[in-house]
Design an enzyme around this catalytic site. Structure first.
Site, PDB file in Angstrom:
ATOM      1  N   THR A  39     -44.185  10.369   2.258  1.00 47.36           N
ATOM      2  CA  THR A  39     -44.084   9.335   3.283  1.00 47.36           C
ATOM      3  C   THR A  39     -43.354   9.823   4.533  1.00 47.36           C
ATOM      4  O   THR A  39     -43.338   9.146   5.542  1.00 47.36           O
ATOM      5  CB  THR A  39     -43.367   8.093   2.721  1.00 47.36           C
ATOM      6  OG1 THR A  39     -42.196   8.517   2.008  1.00 47.36           O
ATOM      7  CG2 THR A  39     -44.258   7.335   1.758  1.00 47.36           C
ATOM      8  N   HIS A  44     -35.122  14.087   1.425  1.00 41.96           N
ATOM      9  CA  HIS A  44     -33.698  13.864   1.673  1.00 41.96           C
ATOM     10  C   HIS A  44     -32.945  14.145   0.376  1.00 41.96           C
ATOM     11  O   HIS A  44     -33.559  14.451  -0.658  1.00 41.96           O
ATOM     12  CB  HIS A  44     -33.431  12.448   2.200  1.00 41.96           C
ATOM     13  CG  HIS A  44     -33.999  11.341   1.362  1.00 41.96           C
ATOM     14  ND1 HIS A  44     -33.444  10.970   0.153  1.00 41.96           N
ATOM     15  CD2 HIS A  44     -35.075  10.536   1.547  1.00 41.96           C
ATOM     16  CE1 HIS A  44     -34.148   9.970  -0.368  1.00 41.96           C
ATOM     17  NE2 HIS A  44     -35.148   9.693   0.451  1.00 41.96           N
ATOM     18  N   HIS A  47     -33.822  13.172  -3.219  1.00 42.95           N
ATOM     19  CA  HIS A  47     -34.851  13.887  -3.980  1.00 42.95           C
ATOM     20  C   HIS A  47     -34.297  15.098  -4.715  1.00 42.95           C
ATOM     21  O   HIS A  47     -34.991  15.691  -5.550  1.00 42.95           O
ATOM     22  CB  HIS A  47     -35.966  14.389  -3.044  1.00 42.95           C
ATOM     23  CG  HIS A  47     -36.732  13.299  -2.356  1.00 42.95           C
ATOM     24  ND1 HIS A  47     -36.577  13.013  -1.009  1.00 42.95           N
ATOM     25  CD2 HIS A  47     -37.673  12.436  -2.824  1.00 42.95           C
ATOM     26  CE1 HIS A  47     -37.390  12.018  -0.680  1.00 42.95           C
ATOM     27  NE2 HIS A  47     -38.060  11.657  -1.746  1.00 42.95           N
ATOM     28  N   LYS A  81     -37.899  -0.725  -5.500  1.00 42.14           N
ATOM     29  CA  LYS A  81     -37.047   0.010  -4.580  1.00 42.14           C
ATOM     30  C   LYS A  81     -37.706   0.226  -3.231  1.00 42.14           C
ATOM     31  O   LYS A  81     -37.081   0.700  -2.304  1.00 42.14           O
ATOM     32  CB  LYS A  81     -36.648   1.364  -5.182  1.00 42.14           C
ATOM     33  CG  LYS A  81     -37.778   2.364  -5.294  1.00 42.14           C
ATOM     34  CD  LYS A  81     -37.300   3.672  -5.881  1.00 42.14           C
ATOM     35  CE  LYS A  81     -38.442   4.677  -5.975  1.00 42.14           C
ATOM     36  NZ  LYS A  81     -38.022   5.925  -6.589  1.00 42.14           N
ATOM     37  N   ARG A  85     -46.359   0.733   0.994  1.00 44.10           N
ATOM     38  CA  ARG A  85     -46.402   1.722   2.058  1.00 44.10           C
ATOM     39  C   ARG A  85     -47.677   1.619   2.873  1.00 44.10           C
ATOM     40  O   ARG A  85     -48.699   1.181   2.381  1.00 44.10           O
ATOM     41  CB  ARG A  85     -46.275   3.120   1.463  1.00 44.10           C
ATOM     42  CG  ARG A  85     -44.867   3.372   0.921  1.00 44.10           C
ATOM     43  CD  ARG A  85     -44.931   3.840  -0.496  1.00 44.10           C
ATOM     44  NE  ARG A  85     -43.568   3.985  -1.029  1.00 44.10           N
ATOM     45  CZ  ARG A  85     -43.322   4.545  -2.193  1.00 44.10           C
ATOM     46  NH1 ARG A  85     -44.301   4.998  -2.931  1.00 44.10           N
ATOM     47  NH2 ARG A  85     -42.103   4.636  -2.633  1.00 44.10           N
ATOM     48  N   GLN A 177     -50.419   6.621 -11.759  1.00 48.69           N
ATOM     49  CA  GLN A 177     -49.496   7.690 -12.123  1.00 48.69           C
ATOM     50  C   GLN A 177     -49.845   8.247 -13.496  1.00 48.69           C
ATOM     51  O   GLN A 177     -49.754   9.452 -13.734  1.00 48.69           O
ATOM     52  CB  GLN A 177     -48.052   7.181 -12.095  1.00 48.69           C
ATOM     53  CG  GLN A 177     -47.021   8.285 -12.269  1.00 48.69           C
ATOM     54  CD  GLN A 177     -45.604   7.819 -12.001  1.00 48.69           C
ATOM     55  OE1 GLN A 177     -45.383   6.909 -11.198  1.00 48.69           O
ATOM     56  NE2 GLN A 177     -44.642   8.425 -12.657  1.00 48.69           N
ATOM     57  N   ASP A 198     -35.861   5.592 -13.234  1.00 50.59           N
ATOM     58  CA  ASP A 198     -36.577   4.371 -12.853  1.00 50.59           C
ATOM     59  C   ASP A 198     -38.081   4.525 -13.061  1.00 50.59           C
ATOM     60  O   ASP A 198     -38.827   3.539 -13.007  1.00 50.59           O
ATOM     61  CB  ASP A 198     -36.282   4.005 -11.393  1.00 50.59           C
ATOM     62  CG  ASP A 198     -36.658   5.109 -10.415  1.00 50.59           C
ATOM     63  OD1 ASP A 198     -36.671   6.289 -10.828  1.00 50.59           O
ATOM     64  OD2 ASP A 198     -36.933   4.801  -9.249  1.00 50.59           O
ATOM     65  N   LYS A 235     -25.068   3.619  -3.664  1.00 49.39           N
ATOM     66  CA  LYS A 235     -26.208   4.524  -3.628  1.00 49.39           C
ATOM     67  C   LYS A 235     -25.809   5.884  -3.078  1.00 49.39           C
ATOM     68  O   LYS A 235     -25.117   5.991  -2.074  1.00 49.39           O
ATOM     69  CB  LYS A 235     -27.322   3.913  -2.775  1.00 49.39           C
ATOM     70  CG  LYS A 235     -28.660   4.632  -2.914  1.00 49.39           C
ATOM     71  CD  LYS A 235     -29.781   3.834  -2.289  1.00 49.39           C
ATOM     72  CE  LYS A 235     -31.116   4.538  -2.502  1.00 49.39           C
ATOM     73  NZ  LYS A 235     -32.235   3.779  -1.944  1.00 49.39           N
ATOM     74  N   LYS A 238     -26.815   8.115   1.085  1.00 51.37           N
ATOM     75  CA  LYS A 238     -26.924   7.296   2.297  1.00 51.37           C
ATOM     76  C   LYS A 238     -25.610   7.366   3.073  1.00 51.37           C
ATOM     77  O   LYS A 238     -24.530   7.348   2.497  1.00 51.37           O
ATOM     78  CB  LYS A 238     -27.196   5.828   1.922  1.00 51.37           C
ATOM     79  CG  LYS A 238     -28.593   5.589   1.376  1.00 51.37           C
ATOM     80  CD  LYS A 238     -29.563   5.314   2.498  1.00 51.37           C
ATOM     81  CE  LYS A 238     -30.894   4.813   1.952  1.00 51.37           C
ATOM     82  NZ  LYS A 238     -31.845   4.532   3.012  1.00 51.37           N
ATOM     83  N   THR A 239     -25.721   7.436   4.394  1.00 56.00           N
ATOM     84  CA  THR A 239     -24.544   7.344   5.250  1.00 56.00           C
ATOM     85  C   THR A 239     -24.784   6.185   6.215  1.00 56.00           C
ATOM     86  O   THR A 239     -25.831   5.548   6.182  1.00 56.00           O
ATOM     87  CB  THR A 239     -24.342   8.638   6.053  1.00 56.00           C
ATOM     88  OG1 THR A 239     -25.446   8.796   6.956  1.00 56.00           O
ATOM     89  CG2 THR A 239     -24.271   9.850   5.131  1.00 56.00           C
TER      90      THR A 239
END
Length: 432
Positions: A39, A44, A47, A81, A85, A177, A198, A235, A238-239
């Site tokens: 995507t 990031h 992953h 989550k 898309r 999947q 998940d 989480k 993340k910032t």
């Protein structure tokens, strides 16, 4: 052959594993795959746990395949989550895939002549010509709605504990999947699927589809890593400014390095096992050293070094370390000039920031740095005292005269002035 499951266990990277998986992995080289969605044109750090699983898999003598979900990435999944898309066009899909492969190639060996060389595949390649009737006949008939409804991820959506509603496309995600696993089982010899915890429901649907399609004596397995969180339960990755990306154009190597350098002690103990390839003996020594003197931040420094080198390389690590020393070290104007603009802004993110017009240049520093709206000095007389005592620097060079005329030649990157008062007080001026 190293024991892959044992390797994941001591690293805290094992959540669930199907019975018989460990024994099967010990018998022979096993081909395993992990899926990721294209995507964006960069991964990031969310992953990274999955990518590190593939890295450990290959280092244990097995063959890793990374699957780019060009087809499944278009519809979202029922874990709640993500929102559904948007359709990616083929050109964007291929661009993202190539960018992701370049990043993953720093972790996996795609060029090896050994039989366990890594591969990348895209499920869009086998799904794009698969008609709905073919899918209903070859896949849909093998898995009952009852089986699909029983999955926890589906139940969460139907019971309203996650985002409301469940579209048909999302409901079929586990079949899509599952078909990926079946296709790779038949065409690539894949026997194991890896993923985040998940995804357990979708992954076991794959093993079930393989058994129902090819017979109960088939051997197909699933193994998951835990979802990584911070010590406070929040989480990971993340910032305030969003994701921490592997692409230097989205997150500079300096900001990337700083992320790892600033994790808590508890997180550092967990992360150094998950996100580096250091062996257990080395990590145990580092943890003990850190516990003896937490103030030295031994773990955080080694963690930041290892992950930054892995993602960006040694040259970018050195630049990130040099940039990190600018705020508190004895750096020079040359150090500032080496930085690209975004890294420069990252280093001084959070310091007081003022803007002035280009027409303000050409006047003495004492007037320029005391313009209306600036709160650098309480008064001009206070600035004179500080200059006399050697307490003011402009662009990391001591200001020796308060009436020094500041011109365009003094600007960093053609538009910035960095004022330092004392050792730790910085002020950034942008000339527009």
């Amino acid at each position: 052959m190293k024991n892959f499951v044992e390797e994941l266990k001591w690293r805290g990277m094992l959540a669930q594993v199907m019975p018989g998986t460990e024994e099967y992995l010990q018998k022979e080289m096993v081909t395993a795959y992990l899926g990721t969605d294209p995507t964006a044109d960069s991964l990031h750090i969310g992953h990274l746990c999955g990518i590190m699983m593939l890295r450990h898999l290959q280092r244990c003598g097995h063959k890793p395949i990374i699957l780019v979900g060009g087809a499944t990435g278009m519809i979202g999944d029922p874990s709640g989550k993500s929102q559904e898309r948007n359709l990616l066009n083929d050109e964007t899909l291929r661009h993202n895939q190539e960018c992701i492969k370049k990043q993953v190639a720093r972790f996996l060996d795609f060029d090896s002549k050994e039989p366990n060389a890594a591969e990348m595949v895209n499920n869009y390649d086998w799904m794009k010509d698969f008609t709905f009737l073919d899918f209903a006949r070859e896949v849909g008939k093998h898995i009952t709605v009852n089986y699909m409804m029983a999955k926890e991820s589906v139940q969460q959506r139907l019971n309203g504990t996650a985002r409301d509603g469940l579209s048909f496309t999302e409901f079929t995600y586990q079949l899509l999947q599952g078909y990926d696993f079946l296709y790779l089982y038949q065409h690539k010899g894949v026997r194991l699927q890896l993923g985040g915890n998940d995804q357990w429901g979708n992954m076991t649907t794959g093993t079930e589809l393989i058994r129902r399609t090819l017979g109960n004596d088939t051997e197909a397995f699933a193994l998951t890593c835990p979802l990584i969180t911070k010590a406070d339960g929040k989480k990971f990755g993340k910032t305030e400014s969003g994701n921490v990306w592997l692409d230097r154009n989205r997150t500079t190597p300096y900001a990337f390095y700083q992320f790892w350098l600033n994790v808590t002690d508890d997180d550092a103990e967990r992360y150094i096992k998950i996100f580096t390839s250091l062996d257990k003996e080395t990590i145990d020594v580092l943890i003990e050293e850190h516990r003896q003197d937490p103030g030295r931040r031994t773990l955080q420094k080694r963690l930041a070094e290892e992950v930054t080198t892995l993602v960006h390389g040694e040259e970018d690590l050195r630049m990130a370390q040099e940039a990190s020393g600018i705020l508190f070290g004895k750096s020079t104007k040359e150090s500032l000039l080496k930085l690209d603009e975004q890294t420069f802004l990252d280093v001084f993110d959070g310091v007081p920031h003022y803007k002035i017009g280009r027409d303000q240049l050409g006047q003495p520093a004492i007037d320029l740095l005391n313009l209306e709206g600036m709160e650098i000095f309480p008064s001009k007389s206070e600035m004179r005292k500080l200059v006399k005592g050697g307490g003011i620097s402009l662009n990391k060079e001591k200001l020796t005269a308060f009436d020094y005329v500041v011109t365009a030649d003094d600007l960093i990157d053609g538009k910035y002035l960095l004022v330092q008062k004392g050792k730790k007080n910085y002020f950034l001026i942008t000339v527009i």
